[in-house]
Design a protein around this motif. Sequence first.
Motif, short mmCIF file in Angstrom:
data_model
loop_
_atom_site.label_atom_id
_atom_site.label_comp_id
_atom_site.label_asym_id
_atom_site.label_seq_id
_atom_site.Cartn_x
_atom_site.Cartn_y
_atom_site.Cartn_z
N LEU B 299 0.87 -1.35 -0.30
CA LEU B 299 -0.39 0.21 0.40
C LEU B 299 0.90 1.54 0.09
O LEU B 299 0.68 2.40 -1.27
CB LEU B 299 -0.85 0.37 1.06
CG LEU B 299 -1.99 -1.13 1.07
CD1 LEU B 299 -2.47 -0.99 2.43
CD2 LEU B 299 -3.08 -0.81 0.63
N PRO B 310 -3.83 8.17 0.07
CA PRO B 310 -3.08 7.32 1.62
C PRO B 310 -4.61 7.23 2.31
O PRO B 310 -4.61 6.62 3.31
CB PRO B 310 -2.63 8.33 2.44
CG PRO B 310 -2.74 9.39 1.67
CD PRO B 310 -2.95 9.42 -0.11
N PHE B 311 -5.78 8.13 1.88
CA PHE B 311 -6.91 7.23 2.80
C PHE B 311 -7.46 5.67 2.09
O PHE B 311 -8.20 5.60 2.68
CB PHE B 311 -7.51 9.02 2.16
CG PHE B 311 -7.31 9.64 3.14
CD1 PHE B 311 -8.10 10.30 4.78
CD2 PHE B 311 -6.49 10.19 2.31
CE1 PHE B 311 -7.68 11.13 5.30
CE2 PHE B 311 -6.21 12.16 2.88
CZ PHE B 311 -6.36 12.12 4.84
N ALA B 313 -6.17 4.04 0.82
CA ALA B 313 -5.14 2.64 1.15
C ALA B 313 -5.53 2.52 2.66
O ALA B 313 -5.48 1.53 3.30
CB ALA B 313 -3.46 3.15 1.06
N ALA B 314 -5.52 3.57 3.56
CA ALA B 314 -6.12 3.28 5.33
C ALA B 314 -6.88 2.10 5.11
O ALA B 314 -7.23 1.16 6.05
CB ALA B 314 -6.23 4.54 5.82
N ASP B 315 -8.06 2.49 4.60
CA ASP B 315 -9.12 2.09 4.75
C ASP B 315 -9.28 0.17 3.86
O ASP B 315 -9.37 0.13 4.93
CB ASP B 315 -10.42 2.29 3.27
CG ASP B 315 -11.02 3.27 3.82
OD1 ASP B 315 -11.19 4.07 4.74
OD2 ASP B 315 -11.36 4.21 2.79
#
Lengths: 321, 321
Positions: B299, B310-311, B313-315
Motif C-alpha cells: 500500500l 493514503p486514505f 490505503a488506510a481503508d
Amino acid sequence: MARRTDDVDELVETACGDGPGKPRAVARLISLVEDDSPALRDVARALVPRTTGAHVVGLTGSPGVGKSTSTSALVTALRAADHTVGVLAVDPTSPFSGGALLGDRVRMTEHATDPRVFIRSMASRGHLGGLSAAAPQALRVLDAAGCDVVLVETVGVGQSEVEIAGLADTTLVLLAPGMGDGIQAAKAGILEIGDLFVVNKADRDGAATTRREVRAMLSMTDRVDGAWKPPITLTVATTGQGVDEVVQHIEEHRAHLESSGQGERRRVARARREIEAIALGEVSRRFDHLSGDHRLDGLAADVVGGRQDPFSAADSLIAGL
Amino acid sequence: MARRTDDVDELVETACGDGPGKPRAVARLISLVEDDSPALRDVARALVPRTTGAHVVGLTGSPGVGKSTSTSALVTALRAADHTVGVLAVDPTSPFSGGALLGDRVRMTEHATDPRVFIRSMASRGHLGGLSAAAPQALRVLDAAGCDVVLVETVGVGQSEVEIAGLADTTLVLLAPGMGDGIQAAKAGILEIGDLFVVNKADRDGAATTRREVRAMLSMTDRVDGAWKPPITLTVATTGQGVDEVVQHIEEHRAHLESSGQGERRRVARARREIEAIALGEVSRRFDHLSGDHRLDGLAADVVGGRQDPFSAADSLIAGL
C-alpha cells in the motif's frame, strides 16, 4: 458532495498551475488538510498523482540556536540555486494554538513576495498521530504545487525532534556553541537520526569545540544509515556565512539517498506511517461513534465498578468495529 | 503461561497485603505495566477487583514553580491527615529516558522510609496514547495497594498539562509570582481545567498580584465544572506554609465531586479514555503484524508511486483487520 469535489479539483488545479491565484490556493489547501476537514480525502486523491517527490529537509534544534534565521538563510541559498521552496513550521506541543499564535515566529518578510517560495505555519492541534497525521498532507500540497525542496521547521521539544526525522528525507540538526547542545542531542537521540549537523552562531566562542564534541559523539553512535558520514558545518545564519555549504551537503545527501536506495526506502516507510496514522484516526472516530450509542460508556462503567478489566473491555470495543 | 499468571497473582497478593515485601511488589508491578509487558493484562485483571477508588490529584505547572517541593510538602500534610499516599512523576516528553533519568527529580528522601508512601517516576516512552495508556495502569497498582490519595506530577510542557487533567479527579495548577504564569496558564488552556490554583513561593514579591490576575482571568473563563469555584491558595512549599489549606481544598473538592455526581462522571470518562487507548494500541499492533506480511508495504509503495491516495490505503488496512 459533487459541489465540494468540484471546488477541491478547481483549488488543486489553481495550486498546481502558474496563475495569479496560486499562492492563495496553496494556502487554502493547507488549511483544509490542517483542519482535518471532510474534504481531506478529496484533496489527497486529487494531489497524489501530481506529486513529483519534493525533497523534505527537517530542521530541528533547541530554542535559541537560530532555527528561524537559519531557515530563512537556507531559503535564500536554495532560491539562488533555482529551487522552488516550501517552508512548513510545525508546533506540535501546542494543541490549543491555531496558526495565529505561530504566525509571528516565521519572520521571513524578505521571501514574502517571491512567487516561488511558499511559507506556512501549522499547529498539529492534538490530532491523533500529531505531526505524522497532518504534516504529510501539507507536504503533499507543497510538493504538488511545484516545490522541489520543502523545509520543515519544528518549534518544540522532545519527541517532535524524532518525529521530524520520520517525515524528512534529510534531517538537519542545528546546534549553537556553549549551549550544552551536544549532550542534549545525545539525550534526545538525534545523533542517531541527524544527517547533517550545523553549528550556527559560529562567530561566537566555542564553535570549534562544539563541532569537535559532536564529531566525537557521532563516532561512538550506531547510526540508522551507517553508510552516510554526517558533515558538521559552521554557519552564521544572520550573515549567510556557511549556508551555501549546507545547501551543497543537502544536495549530496539527496544524491546519496537515491544512489543507495535509502531514498525510496525512506519514502515507503513514511507512506507506511502516514497510512497507519490515518487508519488509527479512522478507527478512533469509529470508537467515538460507538461511544455515541453508549456501548463504550457501559464498558467504562464496568471497569470503574471493578466488574471488568480494561483490556477485555478494549477487546469488546474492537470486536464491535 | 500458567506460571506467569501465578507470579502475577503472587505479586498482586503481596502488593495489596501488609507484609514486608509490599513496597518491592508495588514497584515491580508498576515496572511491569510501564514496560507494556505481556503480563499487563494479567496484572490489570488481578488488580481491577481490588481497587477502591483512590483520589487522583494531578499537579501541573511550568518549570521553576516548585513542583517537586510542593509534591513533597503535600505528602507530608496528607500523611499528617492519616492518608496513605502514592506519588507518580510522569515525564511524557522524553521517549528516550527511562526511569533512571527521572529518578533524581523526585527528591523526597524524607518520605523514603515511610511504609505508607509509595513514590515512583515513570516515562511514558512514546507509547501510543502516551500518558493515557500507561499512567492509568500505574494508578491502578497504587490504588489496589491501598493508597487513598495519589499525586501525579507531570514534568513537561504543553499537551501533558491537559492530559493530566484527563487522568486526575482534582487538577492542581501551580504558579509562582512574576513568572508570567497567568498568561501561560491562559495559553495552555489550564484555566478551564484547574480545580485548585496554588501560588507557590508566596514569600516573594508579587504573590498577591498573581493571585489577583488568576482570579480575574478565572472570572472570564468558561469552566468545565461551572459549579465549582476554584480556590487560589498562597503557599511556601519549602516551609510548608499554606499547604494544610491546600489539603483541605483537596478534601472539599473531593466532597464536591461526590455530592454533585461529577466524580462518577469523571471516573467513567477516564475509564472510557483508557479503554480507547488500549484498543487503539491493540489495533496498531495488528497493523504492524499486517506490515510483517508486506501488505502495508505494498500500500505504501502505491502511495509513493501516485497510484493510490493514503486514505483509500488506510481503508484497505482497516478492512484487513
